[in-house]
Design a protein around this motif. Structure first.
Motif, mmCIF file in Angstrom:
data_model
loop_
_atom_site.group_PDB
_atom_site.id
_atom_site.type_symbol
_atom_site.label_atom_id
_atom_site.label_comp_id
_atom_site.label_asym_id
_atom_site.label_seq_id
_atom_site.Cartn_x
_atom_site.Cartn_y
_atom_site.Cartn_z
ATOM 1 N N VAL A 165 -14.928 4.202 -8.215
ATOM 2 C CA VAL A 165 -15.820 5.273 -7.742
ATOM 3 C C VAL A 165 -17.009 4.677 -6.979
ATOM 4 N N GLN A 168 -15.950 3.355 -3.591
ATOM 5 C CA GLN A 168 -15.736 4.470 -2.663
ATOM 6 C C GLN A 168 -17.079 4.987 -2.135
ATOM 7 N N LEU A 203 -8.648 0.804 -6.002
ATOM 8 C CA LEU A 203 -8.354 2.207 -6.322
ATOM 9 C C LEU A 203 -9.307 3.165 -5.617
ATOM 10 N N ALA A 204 -10.321 2.609 -4.934
ATOM 11 C CA ALA A 204 -11.220 3.440 -4.121
ATOM 12 C C ALA A 204 -10.490 4.016 -2.912
ATOM 13 N N ARG A 205 -9.377 3.400 -2.560
ATOM 14 C CA ARG A 205 -8.634 3.819 -1.350
ATOM 15 C C ARG A 205 -7.813 5.080 -1.556
ATOM 16 N N CYS A 206 -7.892 5.981 -0.570
ATOM 17 C CA CYS A 206 -6.990 7.138 -0.540
ATOM 18 C C CYS A 206 -5.918 6.915 0.511
ATOM 19 N N GLU A 207 -6.325 6.371 1.648
ATOM 20 C CA GLU A 207 -5.400 6.200 2.763
ATOM 21 C C GLU A 207 -5.421 4.741 3.225
ATOM 22 N N ASP A 210 -8.488 2.359 4.344
ATOM 23 C CA ASP A 210 -9.721 2.670 3.606
ATOM 24 C C ASP A 210 -10.267 1.395 2.982
#
Lengths: 420, 420
Positions: A165, A168, A203-207, A210
């Motif tokens: 988190v 991100q 794990l901050a990545r969505c795409e 990122d």
């Protein structure tokens, strides 16, 4: 089984959810009044047992105990104290038996990481070596996720979620600033020997594409030219570069990067702070403006953004420890077992304390990308279930409500003073 | 009033809630289609206007715009770029008029801190100096809480909540460890000139004696002997000491403590990091083991733990800016006005941009305790309402959902290229 009191203590670096394990132990013990009389907490871990410094948990209300589930830190005090072997320090073992006997303690629950499971294992041998019968169960805990046999360590999932988190959020900040100002953000994370926490930054990545763009693991020797090249390329491709770096990042000669820094104003070697070290390296070599953060305790105490799955695991191993003891098991530690299958599910397993003690579980090489600066899909599949779900604490006056224990001490009955 | 397009841009250091202000601007503009045609966002602040780099917000869905309310950072890109005066750089003003005219822009909304309000003020003078009519409204934003006239600055409340929550959590961690290990925790916070963020660490307290034990403000010259004495006393009284220190803490000669550090491995003066500097000072003088954290961007990007009150303020000033423009106001900035009375309530007020620009609002001396290391009851009364309420973002895959804008650019119509 005769009705005995139980000893519970917390050991080693604490976590956002170690008190959830305490809650699991206490609530479950209270559910078996025919087996367990009172639960006494060791004040500051095993030291509480050695110094007869015991907190009478029976004096705490159900509401207070329930509030432990959302209270970070170690509510009863932790310690960094390793029992030596029976041969080396028989005096300590004799004292433990003295205290256990004085307070009718028949159960020993010890909540900690690798070193602490070693202590639990040594205490479990008292039955044989000293002829004092005690049921001894370890309860796993460590933000580093480096305990063997268990699929994950309670405490890790919440740090992983915090790092994901925070990475991100800080990345969104940096992306806004990079056109005219800061181009580099470096986030230093815990995990001196194992890179699990650093890995969770991914794990901050969505795409694809990122941030974070670079992850530095303690398991991979720091390749300075390759690192700097990757920083340059990332700034070229995205306009900025987000780096998650383990405090345990190492030079080719095995020394910590963090120890390569300069001297402070007092002439001491600057301790800690691999983030400012790498920031200065980038500034010196590539000229980019940087920001860096060292979350330190914030990451492992961040109960406000804990993983619901982690809280569940932590409670479950505390509960299982008591159930194991009542079922007559001894010298074991409950573990988290990942069931096979696409959707994540888990059950409780067990490991022998003798096998657990002092073994560190590093990142497998196939969880780290070939280039050494990222995780693989297999690693993501492993990590993702561990940060699922939110379990926010209640708030009052704008801040989380935490358990406020009375911590009434058990009256000392031994005349002798014991110093550790 | 003829139907014109609006320009909106973000400027300066971003916050966890500046996009909530953007959301307020855009949703309100969409509610007045008779007055405002399209909203164009400047890509990277005023630079977007100068370089004709405009994002067509009309292409973004209502759902995406609504998601801005829980997305940290500056969604359209920010900048650190200060317009010089008309006399110094007439070329920039001519260019602005050229771009505004080319895209039929009649409203200018600029979202930022003191420097940015100065830019907004200068743009507002274009009507007179250049004869191009434009309605110009500033929208307040700054984590430092140092804007004048407004009771608080949107962005600050969420940092304050983050610092209060983080200080509480880290303190519980430290309290667990202090018996055998770390006795000092130092949390470095933002606020180079004003101590509002440092002050908010005090909101971690529920009861007297709760940490933090020491707060170091930039407004108070750092008294080293008094500081060390207080650290020693705190460890004596509580077993540990929690310190919240502003990055702007100053030596008696006016220099930053953070600049008093040593040289790094490259021979550069170590920049930033007052926390490690003070940690080493304590270690050297008193011998205590320490931990320190530098939250940096994490604190101002932490939308996941934003203050609901702050989100509300941020949205409201965005909304008010558009309403002001439609009501024919010009060269003003909406402010937060605290109503008199016991219970906190607020309304929107206004301030003239000419008066706002470049004025910094420090902590009043009577908000800082006599000893200089704590806040007063009056300060707590001021701060507490600003961190009230939680406004968590939705989560997916364990991390917050953030707005993903299409950012479709407005077609350029000017042939000339402009470099900043």
């Amino acid at each position: 089984m005769a009705k005995k009191n139980a000893f519970y203590a917390q050991s080693g670096g604490v976590t956002a959810v170690i008190n959830a394990s305490a809650c699991g132990v206490i609530e479950t013990a209270r559910a078996y009044p025919d087996h367990i009389n009172k639960v006494y907490a060791g004040h500051n871990g095993i030291i509480g047992a050695l110094t007869e410094d015991l907190i009478d948990i029976s004096q705490e209300s159900s509401a207070t105990i329930a509030a432990l589930k959302h209270t970070p830190g170690g509510a009863f005090g932790s310690c960094r104290y390793k029992l030596r072997s029976f041969e080396e320090n028989q005096r300590e073992y004799e004292r433990l038996v003295q205290v256990f006997r004085a307070h009718n303690i028949g159960y020993f629950f010890y909540n900690g990481g690798g070193d602490s499971q070693d202590t639990a294992h040594k205490v479990s041998q008292i039955s044989q070596t000293m002829g004092y019968p005690i049921t001894c169960i370890g309860i796993p805990k460590t933000v580093d996720n480096d305990l063997p046999f268990t699929d994950c360590s309670p405490g890790f999932g919440s740090v992983a979620k915090y790092i994901a988190v925070s990475t991100q959020e800080a990345s969104l900040d940096l992306a806004s600033m990079c056109e005219t100002s800061t181009k580099i953000f470096i986030m230093e994370v815990m995990g001196r020997h194992a890179g699990w926490i650093a890995a969770s930054g991914a794990l901050a990545r969505c795409e694809a594409g990122d941030p974070p763009h670079i992850i530095v693991f303690p398991e991979i020797v720091f390749d300075r030219p390759a690192f700097l090249e990757k920083v340059k390329q990332s700034v070229k491709d995205h306009g900025y570069c987000v780096i998650v770096i383990s405090e345990g990042a190492r030079n080719p000669d095995g020394t910590f990067l963090a120890d390569s820094g300069g001297k402070d104003a007092f002439g001491h070697t600057q301790l800690g702070g691999v983030a400012p070290f790498v920031a200065n390296m980038i500034k010196g070599e590539l000229g980019y403006k940087y920001h860096w953060a060292v979350a330190d305790y914030l990451q492992r105490a961040a109960r406000h953004v804990a993983s619901a799955m982690d809280v569940e695991h932590a409670y479950a191993v505390g509960k299982a420890a008591v159930e194991f003891a009542i079922a007559g098991k001894n010298a074991v530690m409950p573990t988290i077992v990942r069931n096979p299958g696409e959707a994540y599910s888990w059950t409780i397993g067990e490991a022998n304390l003798a096998a657990v003690a002092n073994v560190e579980q590093m990142m497998p090489r196939d969880y780290i990308s070939d280039c050494g600066f990222d995780i693989t899909a297999a690693c993501r599949d492993y990590l993702l279930p561990l940060i699922q779900g939110e379990a926010p604490p209640p708030y009052e006056n704008g801040i989380p409500v935490v358990a406020r224990l009375k911590k009434i001490k058990v009256e000392k009955v031994l005349n002798s003073h014991f110093s550790v």
